[in-house]
Design a protein around this motif. Structure first.
Motif, PDB file in Angstrom:
ATOM      1  N   CYS A 109       0.852  -1.193   0.000  1.00  0.00           N
ATOM      2  CA  CYS A 109       0.000   0.000   0.000  1.00  0.00           C
ATOM      3  C   CYS A 109       0.885   1.239   0.000  1.00  0.00           C
ATOM      4  O   CYS A 109       1.832   1.333   0.758  1.00  0.00           O
ATOM      5  CB  CYS A 109      -0.905   0.006   1.227  1.00  0.00           C
ATOM      6  SG  CYS A 109      -1.811   1.539   1.444  1.00  0.00           S
ATOM      7  N   VAL A 110       0.585   2.194  -0.883  1.00  0.00           N
ATOM      8  CA  VAL A 110       1.389   3.419  -0.923  1.00  0.00           C
ATOM      9  C   VAL A 110       0.669   4.585  -0.223  1.00  0.00           C
ATOM     10  O   VAL A 110       1.127   5.712  -0.272  1.00  0.00           O
ATOM     11  CB  VAL A 110       1.731   3.834  -2.368  1.00  0.00           C
ATOM     12  CG1 VAL A 110       2.617   2.794  -3.016  1.00  0.00           C
ATOM     13  CG2 VAL A 110       0.476   4.057  -3.184  1.00  0.00           C
ATOM     14  N   ARG A 111      -0.451   4.265   0.410  1.00  0.00           N
ATOM     15  CA  ARG A 111      -1.256   5.292   1.070  1.00  0.00           C
ATOM     16  C   ARG A 111      -1.567   6.465   0.121  1.00  0.00           C
ATOM     17  O   ARG A 111      -1.394   7.618   0.470  1.00  0.00           O
ATOM     18  CB  ARG A 111      -0.587   5.763   2.357  1.00  0.00           C
ATOM     19  CG  ARG A 111      -0.726   4.739   3.478  1.00  0.00           C
ATOM     20  CD  ARG A 111       0.189   4.982   4.634  1.00  0.00           C
ATOM     21  NE  ARG A 111       1.578   4.794   4.257  1.00  0.00           N
ATOM     22  CZ  ARG A 111       2.186   3.611   4.170  1.00  0.00           C
ATOM     23  NH1 ARG A 111       1.529   2.520   4.468  1.00  0.00           N
ATOM     24  NH2 ARG A 111       3.439   3.526   3.789  1.00  0.00           N
ATOM     25  N   CYS A 112      -2.029   6.088  -1.053  1.00  0.00           N
ATOM     26  CA  CYS A 112      -2.399   7.115  -2.026  1.00  0.00           C
ATOM     27  C   CYS A 112      -3.775   7.687  -1.696  1.00  0.00           C
ATOM     28  O   CYS A 112      -4.141   8.753  -2.160  1.00  0.00           O
ATOM     29  CB  CYS A 112      -2.417   6.525  -3.432  1.00  0.00           C
ATOM     30  SG  CYS A 112      -3.728   5.319  -3.695  1.00  0.00           S
ATOM     31  N   GLY A 113      -4.542   6.941  -0.922  1.00  0.00           N
ATOM     32  CA  GLY A 113      -5.833   7.455  -0.504  1.00  0.00           C
ATOM     33  C   GLY A 113      -6.935   7.313  -1.543  1.00  0.00           C
ATOM     34  O   GLY A 113      -8.027   7.836  -1.364  1.00  0.00           O
ATOM     35  N   ALA A 114      -6.668   6.594  -2.624  1.00  0.00           N
ATOM     36  CA  ALA A 114      -7.716   6.428  -3.634  1.00  0.00           C
ATOM     37  C   ALA A 114      -8.919   5.699  -3.048  1.00  0.00           C
ATOM     38  O   ALA A 114     -10.048   5.892  -3.479  1.00  0.00           O
ATOM     39  CB  ALA A 114      -7.178   5.659  -4.841  1.00  0.00           C
ATOM     40  N   CYS A 115      -8.678   4.867  -2.053  1.00  0.00           N
ATOM     41  CA  CYS A 115      -9.775   4.098  -1.464  1.00  0.00           C
ATOM     42  C   CYS A 115     -10.471   4.877  -0.344  1.00  0.00           C
ATOM     43  O   CYS A 115     -11.504   4.443   0.152  1.00  0.00           O
ATOM     44  CB  CYS A 115      -9.226   2.785  -0.908  1.00  0.00           C
ATOM     45  SG  CYS A 115      -7.940   3.025   0.333  1.00  0.00           S
ATOM     46  N   VAL A 122      -7.861   2.372   3.782  1.00  0.00           N
ATOM     47  CA  VAL A 122      -6.401   2.389   3.937  1.00  0.00           C
ATOM     48  C   VAL A 122      -6.017   2.391   5.412  1.00  0.00           C
ATOM     49  O   VAL A 122      -5.112   1.691   5.841  1.00  0.00           O
ATOM     50  CB  VAL A 122      -5.768   3.592   3.190  1.00  0.00           C
ATOM     51  CG1 VAL A 122      -6.560   4.838   3.381  1.00  0.00           C
ATOM     52  CG2 VAL A 122      -4.338   3.829   3.624  1.00  0.00           C
ATOM     53  N   CYS A 169      -8.537   0.586  -5.742  1.00  0.00           N
ATOM     54  CA  CYS A 169      -7.109   0.553  -5.389  1.00  0.00           C
ATOM     55  C   CYS A 169      -6.273   0.183  -6.604  1.00  0.00           C
ATOM     56  O   CYS A 169      -6.559  -0.788  -7.284  1.00  0.00           O
ATOM     57  CB  CYS A 169      -6.861  -0.455  -4.278  1.00  0.00           C
ATOM     58  SG  CYS A 169      -5.099  -0.673  -3.952  1.00  0.00           S
ATOM     59  N   PRO A 170      -5.224   0.951  -6.873  1.00  0.00           N
ATOM     60  CA  PRO A 170      -4.401   0.653  -8.047  1.00  0.00           C
ATOM     61  C   PRO A 170      -3.734  -0.718  -7.982  1.00  0.00           C
ATOM     62  O   PRO A 170      -3.325  -1.235  -9.016  1.00  0.00           O
ATOM     63  CB  PRO A 170      -3.365   1.778  -8.067  1.00  0.00           C
ATOM     64  CG  PRO A 170      -3.438   2.428  -6.733  1.00  0.00           C
ATOM     65  CD  PRO A 170      -4.808   2.188  -6.203  1.00  0.00           C
ATOM     66  N   TYR A 171      -3.612  -1.294  -6.803  1.00  0.00           N
ATOM     67  CA  TYR A 171      -2.988  -2.632  -6.713  1.00  0.00           C
ATOM     68  C   TYR A 171      -4.004  -3.690  -6.319  1.00  0.00           C
ATOM     69  O   TYR A 171      -3.641  -4.809  -5.982  1.00  0.00           O
ATOM     70  CB  TYR A 171      -1.824  -2.634  -5.724  1.00  0.00           C
ATOM     71  CG  TYR A 171      -1.043  -1.377  -5.832  1.00  0.00           C
ATOM     72  CD1 TYR A 171      -0.516  -1.014  -7.073  1.00  0.00           C
ATOM     73  CD2 TYR A 171      -0.906  -0.503  -4.771  1.00  0.00           C
ATOM     74  CE1 TYR A 171       0.123   0.193  -7.238  1.00  0.00           C
ATOM     75  CE2 TYR A 171      -0.260   0.707  -4.939  1.00  0.00           C
ATOM     76  CZ  TYR A 171       0.252   1.043  -6.171  1.00  0.00           C
ATOM     77  OH  TYR A 171       0.865   2.242  -6.337  1.00  0.00           O
ATOM     78  N   ILE A 180      -5.643  -3.914  -3.655  1.00  0.00           N
ATOM     79  CA  ILE A 180      -5.627  -4.270  -2.234  1.00  0.00           C
ATOM     80  C   ILE A 180      -7.065  -4.373  -1.747  1.00  0.00           C
ATOM     81  O   ILE A 180      -7.869  -3.464  -1.936  1.00  0.00           O
ATOM     82  CB  ILE A 180      -4.848  -3.219  -1.414  1.00  0.00           C
ATOM     83  CG1 ILE A 180      -3.371  -3.278  -1.808  1.00  0.00           C
ATOM     84  CG2 ILE A 180      -5.038  -3.443   0.081  1.00  0.00           C
ATOM     85  CD1 ILE A 180      -2.510  -2.251  -1.112  1.00  0.00           C
TER      86      ILE A 180
HETATM   87  S1  SF4 Z   1      -6.018   2.729  -2.795  1.00  0.00           S
HETATM   88 FE1  SF4 Z   1      -4.723   0.960  -2.353  1.00  0.00          FE
HETATM   89  S2  SF4 Z   1      -2.640   1.774  -2.333  1.00  0.00           S
HETATM   90 FE2  SF4 Z   1      -4.026   3.535  -2.216  1.00  0.00          FE
HETATM   91  S3  SF4 Z   1      -4.240   3.886  -0.037  1.00  0.00           S
HETATM   92 FE3  SF4 Z   1      -5.910   2.553  -0.603  1.00  0.00          FE
HETATM   93  S4  SF4 Z   1      -5.146   0.487  -0.240  1.00  0.00           S
HETATM   94 FE4  SF4 Z   1      -3.383   1.844  -0.252  1.00  0.00          FE
END
Ligand code: SF4
Ligand code: SF4
Lengths: 540, 338
Positions: free
Chosen positions: A93-99, A117, A172-174, A176
């Motif tokens: 997780c990069v803590r991008c905050g998209a979620c 996140v 989430c871009p990955y 997660i």
């Molecule tokens: S969208 Fe994915 S990578 Fe970004 S903060 Fe949420 S869990 Fe982490």
């Protein structure tokens, strides 16, 4: 406990105002309405789960086992070794905050720890703090912290403020999946006896009696008889419901709520009418009388134990394939777990083939389990059903995708296709709130208990809000869905946020529209509500 | 506090190099030893990471289905969002990795009174795309320092990147783009309350580090001009494993190299491994064919489930079954006798 008034509930909810304090310095406040009661020691003991004792979340002392810390750390290590998902999601997780603003519990509470996140971070921080050297050296700078008693309380609070709906995972871009983390976190908490009553009681019923409500075989039958009486009164036709019939072609499994709980029973009437119409060779089992699986909300082991009876029964009855009713998490379990945890399917099962159209359900080649919406949509597409959609004209319908069937299965078109054929007034909710972006009912994953009402109304708010939109715009007054939990929990949600909207399964509407040979002229729907036009006629 | 710590760490590095190269003249340490060590750490670290992930099995096929499943032949299924086979999985992953598909979907929720609004929000996607793609192209451009003769496609890349011929030496578009991307990502972390709240120092650190890296590179190219021939002598030496350190390359070059080294060494042990990790993500890299193809769980295969069997259940509810007229399975008894 008093539920705040509708207009009060969201007063203090902001998405762009965060607390001054660092999240590691805040503790959950166990306010009534926002947590579930603890597991009854009797039930915990019956299920053979660890640490049965009397306790409640608001107690200071949770009476954890002496070596609780060791148990938890071992449990984490064990899950890391068994689940790549868990290990990976702790790392990338990069803590991008998209979620962040995708979770309905965040949208309904504004509580930052309900951002997916951060929900994952509650565990991630401990993994970092307890298992990595850099975490131990850099501590908070690296997002690490030690495992403490308060952390356990926080986990309990927030991992039961997640309905495992996977909406976050879509964005989430990955990929997660915080639901996966919640599932494992709950599993870990169970090892020290931290659990909730509303999940464990149904689990015990399912394990000992066969379904989550504890309906015994004769009670199921009696209930069904009542429903058949109603069907007869409404349609003049009395279908048969074969029970535990060896050698039937199809075993039908549905959530037990469909046997007895309003409005699930109407959906059940719909199934029965359809099977009668088709002259299907089917059977119901009073042993495998539950599709829903509360074990899924407990641990993978428990899920497996409860689901095993379906294949077992299909083998005993020597059926050819299995048809599954409308249920959300039952279908997530059937679709994503069944074959892996219990397969290969018993030898007597064949690749499902519709006896009416001859269609072979290739996509269920291995599990031999077909969703009733796939089954019915196929019939309609082949022109095998005589439908009179005007019998649903008193309803203006919208459709709620349940999170499990959408994000855990990918079933979007089948129910919509059915709806477009069985009713004349169908409107979609706004695009960003349906299909894979659908919002949870707010009470899934075993959180549909009454002591939790405030949180349920908060969590269900985004769903209700989208319904309110079509209610105001198109006069929508009926919310169709394909999930038994939805049918149980959406009515109170609608009552609270959007009064005037009823809730029911898709096959209830099929049952209304289906023109059955030899039936009498229908004047009401399956709920004994007058059909459109009938009232006026009678008044003339 | 988090931001300051991260910034200080990066400033600290500049001081270290300035002392080490500028004052103590440790050219070989900073020009050869540290880069080699960092490169080794990167490679070994990444391998260790991947092996570590691969060691844990994927017990269940938990694809996140963001589109229609493949079911009935007349229903169009979503090949990219609900892949039905491995080829479609590759397509989905490619879109994810190259175009950041999931981020592109991003929404922004707003609460006004009692109404929720969702707006499309593509800024994060744009910032991320700018940053990642520029970084990749810049990295490839740098290959000309490590190769002789320089491969044609790298020369082309170079030419295209400096296409507009602004200034002398020509300004690279990617230099501007990466600065824009990074600045956006940093500002977003500082300004957006939610993102700010979830950020650790370890989230700011790589941003500052890469900003430092880019800035030092640009300073070197556009302002503090270093001797490119000497630089190439050094880099080519590193690449061919015959390292030698030419005299007279400015300290700024060593700062740049040190940032690269730290980034490389830090990479496998931080969130930056998402770059490799994304390929391992079981919600994205598996087809949605759960009911068609059986997936094997290594820790359950061959371990039968324990549950209440039908016969045990029948024993329990025999009376009820009989009184309701539901069939009794005689097989249960035969089995017991035999
Ligand atoms: S969208 Fe994915 S990578 Fe970004 S903060 Fe949420 S869990 Fe982490
Ligand atoms: S799974 Fe659903 S409830 Fe849980 S964190 Fe994600 S969005 Fe929220």
């Amino acid at each position: 406990m008093a539920l705040p008034k509708r207009d009060e509930l969201l007063k203090d909810v902001h998405y762009d105002r965060m607390p001054e304090k660092h999240w590691m310095d805040t503790k959950p406040e166990f306010r009534p309405g926002t947590y579930c009661y603890a597991g009854d020691p009797e039930v915990v003991k019956d299920l053979g789960l660890p640490n049965p004792r009397k306790w409640q979340p608001y107690d200071e002392d949770w009476k954890l086992p002496e070596n609780w810390k060791e148990i938890v750390l071992n449990a984490i290590r064990d899950r890391m070794d068994r689940f790549r998902s868990f290990k990976l999601f702790m790392d990338i997780c990069v803590r991008c905050g998209a979620c962040a603003d995708k979770c309905h519990f965040f949208l309904g509470t504004g509580d930052p720890k309900n951002m997916p996140v951060l929900r994952a971070e509650l565990l991630r921080s401990v993994v970092k703090g307890e298992f990595t050297r850099s975490g131990k050296i850099f501590g908070r700078l690296a997002g690490a912290r030690p495992l403490t008693y308060d952390v356990i309380k926080e986990w309990f609070y927030y991992y039961y403020q997640c309905t495992e709906c996977r909406r976050c995972s879509v964005f989430c871009p990955y990929g997660i999946d915080t639901a996966e983390i919640t599932i494992l976190a709950r599993e870990i908490l169970h090892e020290i006896g931290v659990n909730i009553d509303w999940i464990l009681k149904p689990v015990r019923f399912s394990a000992e009696i066969g379904n989550h409500i504890g309906l015994q075989p004769h009670t199921i039958q009696e209930n069904i008889e009542f429903l058949l009486d109603d069907i007869e009164e409404i349609t003049g036709v009395r279908p048969e419901v074969p029970i535990n019939k060896k050698g039937a072609e199809i075993l039908f499994v549905t959530p037990s709520a469909d046997f007895f709980a309003d409005p699930g029973i109407y959906t059940f009437m719909g199934y029965v009418l359809l099977f009668h119409y088709l002259g299907l060779d089917w059977t119901l089992s009073t042993y495998a009388s539950e599709g829903g699986n509360f074990g899924f909300f407990t641990s993978h082991e428990m899920m497996r134990k409860l689901h095993a009876k379906i294949y077992h029964e299909a083998e005993r009855l020597k059926v050819k394939w299995i048809l599954g009713g409308e249920c959300g998490h039952m279908w997530r379990v059937v679709h994503q777990y069944e074959d892996t945890m219990l397969g290969p399917a018993p030898k007597n099962l064949e690749v499902p083939k519709c006896p009416i159209t001859g269609t072979v359900f290739e996509h269920a080649k291995s599990t031999k389990i077909v969703h009733i919406c796939e089954f019915t949509a196929n019939l309609i597409a082949h022109g095998k059903l005589n439908l009179d959609p005007s019998r649903n004209d008193h309803l203006v319908v919208t459709f709620h995708d349940s999170c499990n069937t959408s994000r855990g299965m990918g079933i979007f078109e089948e129910p919509r296709f059915i709806l477009r054929n069985v009713c004349n007034n169908f409107y979609e909710m706004p695009e960003n709130t349906i299909r894979e972006k659908t919002f949870c009912c707010g009470s899934g994953s075993g959180l549909n208990t009454d002591e939790y009402m405030e949180m349920r109304m908060r969590g269900g708010f985004p769903r209700a809000n989208a319904v309110e939109y079509v209610h105001e715009k198109h006069g929508v007054n009926h919310l169709a869905c394909i999930c038994a939990i939805d049918r149980a929990v959406l009515p109170p949600l609608m009552n609270y946020w959007v009064p005037g909207v009823s809730v029911g399964g898709v096959h209830e509407l099929v049952g209304n529209a289906l023109v059955i040979p030899g039936e009498k002229k229908r004047t009401t729907d399956l709920r004994f509500q007058p059909l459109k036009g009938v009232e006026e006629e009678e008044n003339v | 506090m988090n931001v300051v710590a991260a910034l200080l760490a990066v400033i600290g590095m500049v001081i270290v190099v300035w002392l080490g190269v500028g004052v103590l003249k440790l050219y070989t340490l900073f020009g050869v030893v540290i880069p080699y060590a960092a490169f080794l750490t990167l490679v070994i670290g990444l391998i260790w990471r991947m092996v570590n992930w691969a060691k844990s099995p994927v017990p269940f096929k938990i694809t996140t289905t963001c589109g229609q499943q493949k079911s009935l032949p007349w229903i169009k299924h979503s090949r990219l969002e609900s892949p039905a086979n491995n080829f479609e999985v590759v397509l989905r992953m490619a879109l994810e990795v190259l175009a950041f598909r999931s981020l592109f979907r991003n929404l922004r929720a707003d609460l006004r009174g009692r109404k929720l609004y969702f707006g499309s929000s593509k800024w994060l996607w744009l910032g991320a795309i700018l940053f990642h793609w520029s970084f990749l192209i810049i990295l490839l451009r740098h290959m000309r320092l490590f190769s002789y003769p320089v491969p044609g496609f790298i020369q082309t890349l170079d030419a295209v990147d400096s296409f507009f011929h602004i200034g002398l030496p020509h300004l690279y578009l990617t230099d501007v783009a990466i600065l824009a991307g990074l600045t956006f990502l940093l500002l977003r972390r500082l300004v957006d309350a939610k993102v700010n709240y979830i950020s650790h120092a370890s989230d700011y650190f790589p941003l500052f580090l890469i900003l430092g890296l880019v800035t030092s590179g640009m300073l070197m190219r556009y302002f503090l001009r270093v001797d490119i021939a000497s630089v190439k002598e050094l880099t080519l030496g590193l690449a061919t494993l015959h390292p030698k350190v030419p005299k007279g390359i400015g300290v700024i070059f060593y700062v740049h190299v040190f940032f690269v080294s730290v980034l490389a060494a830090y990479f496998p042990f931080s969130k930056l491994v998402h770059m490799v990790g994304v390929f391992f993500s079981p919600t994205r890299n598996l087809p949605n064919d759960n009911r068609r193809v059986r997936h094997i769980n290594p820790w359950w295969e061959g371990v039968p489930p324990k549950f209440l069997t039908y016969c045990e259940w029948q024993e329990k509810f025999k009376e009820q079954l009989e009184s309701a007229g539901q069939p009794i399975d005689e097989d249960c008894y035969e089995k017991k006798e035999s």
